[in-house]
Design an enzyme around this catalytic site. Structure first.
Site, PDB file in Angstrom:
ATOM      1  N   LYS A 241       3.313 -15.359   1.547  1.00  0.00           N
ATOM      2  CA  LYS A 241       3.287 -16.154   0.309  1.00  0.00           C
ATOM      3  C   LYS A 241       4.730 -16.363  -0.144  1.00  0.00           C
ATOM      4  CE  LYS A 241       0.234 -16.824  -2.495  1.00  0.00           C
ATOM      5  NZ  LYS A 241      -0.378 -18.120  -2.895  1.00  0.00           N
TER       6      LYS A 241
ATOM      7  N   ASP B 152      -3.039 -17.889   1.300  1.00  0.00           N
ATOM      8  CA  ASP B 152      -4.248 -18.434   0.658  1.00  0.00           C
ATOM      9  C   ASP B 152      -4.820 -19.576   1.493  1.00  0.00           C
ATOM     10  OD1 ASP B 152      -1.885 -19.703  -0.031  1.00  0.00           O
ATOM     11  OD2 ASP B 152      -2.563 -20.345  -2.008  1.00  0.00           O
TER      12      ASP B 152
ATOM     13  N   ASP C  29     -10.774  -8.945   7.554  1.00  0.00           N
ATOM     14  CA  ASP C  29     -12.189  -8.749   7.188  1.00  0.00           C
ATOM     15  C   ASP C  29     -12.914 -10.090   7.094  1.00  0.00           C
ATOM     16  OD1 ASP C  29     -12.067  -6.049   7.179  1.00  0.00           O
ATOM     17  OD2 ASP C  29     -12.648  -5.762   5.095  1.00  0.00           O
TER      18      ASP C  29
ATOM     19  N   TYR D  81       0.819  -1.211   0.000  1.00  0.00           N
ATOM     20  CA  TYR D  81       0.000   0.000   0.000  1.00  0.00           C
ATOM     21  C   TYR D  81       0.858   1.268   0.000  1.00  0.00           C
ATOM     22  CZ  TYR D  81      -4.031  -2.983   1.066  1.00  0.00           C
ATOM     23  OH  TYR D  81      -5.006  -3.943   1.024  1.00  0.00           O
TER      24      TYR D  81
ATOM     25  N   ASP E 296      -5.272  -7.033   5.669  1.00  0.00           N
ATOM     26  CA  ASP E 296      -6.493  -6.312   5.310  1.00  0.00           C
ATOM     27  C   ASP E 296      -7.586  -7.324   4.958  1.00  0.00           C
ATOM     28  OD1 ASP E 296      -8.209  -4.324   4.585  1.00  0.00           O
ATOM     29  OD2 ASP E 296      -7.068  -3.604   2.869  1.00  0.00           O
TER      30      ASP E 296
END
Ligand code: NAD
Length: 365
Positions: free
Chosen positions: A193, A226, A254, A142, A250
């Site tokens: 990852k 994942d 959620d 970000y 993020d």
């Protein structure tokens, strides 16, 4: 008992309504001698824009920097949809995060037994869920440079975001996760990852090294992001603390949030580095939800995420762990007794207003 100095920033929309319940709770704790909390208030978001033409004034920023903790409501609303981008309500929150150096975002996902049927998953999968997601908040893709869109001149464009982490950024967020785990079930799952990303390789290496040198007593697992997403909806209770980067955090936080049913139930904390002299961290506590313009001003908002955010301040900024436990137990008890705001209403329960929910929690305390 040391006096704690808070800055309350209610913000916009339901922010002011739910913050009023925190003010009532503080008055109660002070009156009963359970805490000694002094507070100042300020403006942030649209209300600051209306008063000062900015999303947070320099005076309120100074108050935030000198407070022991900031308690933040919510910002935004249609009234400010067309203000210039750099003055938009969210800019106030981003400025606070940046200037207070809040790099660690803590998002608990707790499923109260009374609300287990409100989850999109089966009761037995989520009942009693208590996990903590520790998300890196100030680095990664970000913020990484270059971040741009090029016109390639042949009718095509190329967009670039840069995922970048340095050792110290990974080490300090991992340290927060290990420290939190020691106060809970003593287990950390580190998620990245590394199979396809160099930043994931470094993340894995740094977390493993810190674990070996300083936190060997904590159980550490590594899980690809994942797979972590999949496990969160398959069997979320297998986790205790999950530590992950800004982007994966993020998304995973959620997903975890929705396991618990309603947005109105979810608190969060954002912490900075410990001060070299006092050891105290800068901190901001806020509900996960926004200003809910659709229900603002009607006394319908659920104040539990806001009150639970204040309980996190008791736990993490003031080290008043027992009192934090009591506030959280009062929330659970009130839910068990069937008190519900509209967003969590169920058949046979008692529908209450924002203020009635706040009063019930205080009465239970
Ligand atoms: P929202 O979280 O405000 O609302 C989403 C839905 O959840 C709405 O139907 C709302 O009524 C409901 N809801 C949220 N909190 C609730 C509560 N405590 N009790 C009962 N119901 C609740 O998200 P949105 O509608 O996408 O955004 C509204 C405004 O809030 C926008 O201006 C957005 O930019 C802003 N926003 C601010 C923050 C923040 O301050 N941190 C976060 C998200 C959105």
């Amino acid at each position: 008992m040391a006096q704690q100095n808070l800055l309350l920033l209610p913000g916009d929309g339901i922010g002011t309504e739910i913050m009023a319940e925190v003010e009532k709770l503080i008055a109660h704790l002070n009156a009963k001698g359970l805490a000694d909390v002094a507070f100042d208030t300020g403006l942030v978001g649209g209300s600051a824009y209306d008063a000062h033409g900015v999303a947070i004034s320099e005076e309120d920023m100074q108050k935030a920097l000198s407070a022991d903790a900031v308690i933040f409501g919510a910002v935004g609303g249609p009234k400010w949809d067309n203000v210039p981008y750099e003055l938009r309500p969210e800019a106030g929150l981003l400025r606070l995060r940046k200037d207070l150096g809040l790099f660690a975002n803590l998002r608990p996902a707790i499923c109260y037994p009374a609300l287990a049927d409100g989850s999109s998953l089966k009761r037995e999968i989520v009942e009693g869920l208590d996990i903590l997601i520790v998300r890196e908040l100030t680095g990664g893709v970000y913020f990484g440079e270059p971040k741009e869109i090029h016109d390639l001149g042949n009718g095509q464009k190329r967009a670039i975001d840069t995922q970048v982490y340095e050792t110290y950024e990974i080490e300090r967020i991992a340290r927060v996760a290990f420290d939190m785990a020691r106060t809970r079930d003593n287990r950390v799952s580190s998620s990245e990852k590394r199979n396809v990303m160099k930043s994931g390789v470094l993340w894995h290496e740094v977390v493993s090294a810190l674990h070996e040198s300083e936190y060997a007593d904590v159980q550490l697992d590594h899980i690809l992001a994942d797979n972590c997403a999949m496990q969160l909806v398959r069997n979320p209770k297998q986790f205790d603390v999950i530590v992950t980067d800004n982007l994966f955090g993020d998304i995973l936080s959620d997903a975890a949030a929705m396991l618990t049913g309603s947005l109105g139930m979810l608190p969060s904390a954002s912490l900075g580095a410990p001060d070299a002299g006092t050891g105290k961290r800068k901190a901001l506590y806020e509900p996960v939800h926004g200003s809910a313009p659709d229900i603002a001003g009607q006394g319908m908002a659920n104040p539990i995420a806001m009150i639970a955010s204040f309980a996190m301040a008791l736990r993490y900024s003031f080290e008043m762990v027992e009192l934090a436990d009591k506030v959280e137990a009062a929330i659970a008890a009130v839910l068990d007794e069937g008190y519900r705001t509209g967003d969590i209403m169920q058949d046979g329960c008692k529908k209450v207003s924002t203020a009635e929910m706040g009063d019930a929690i205080i009465a239970k305390l």
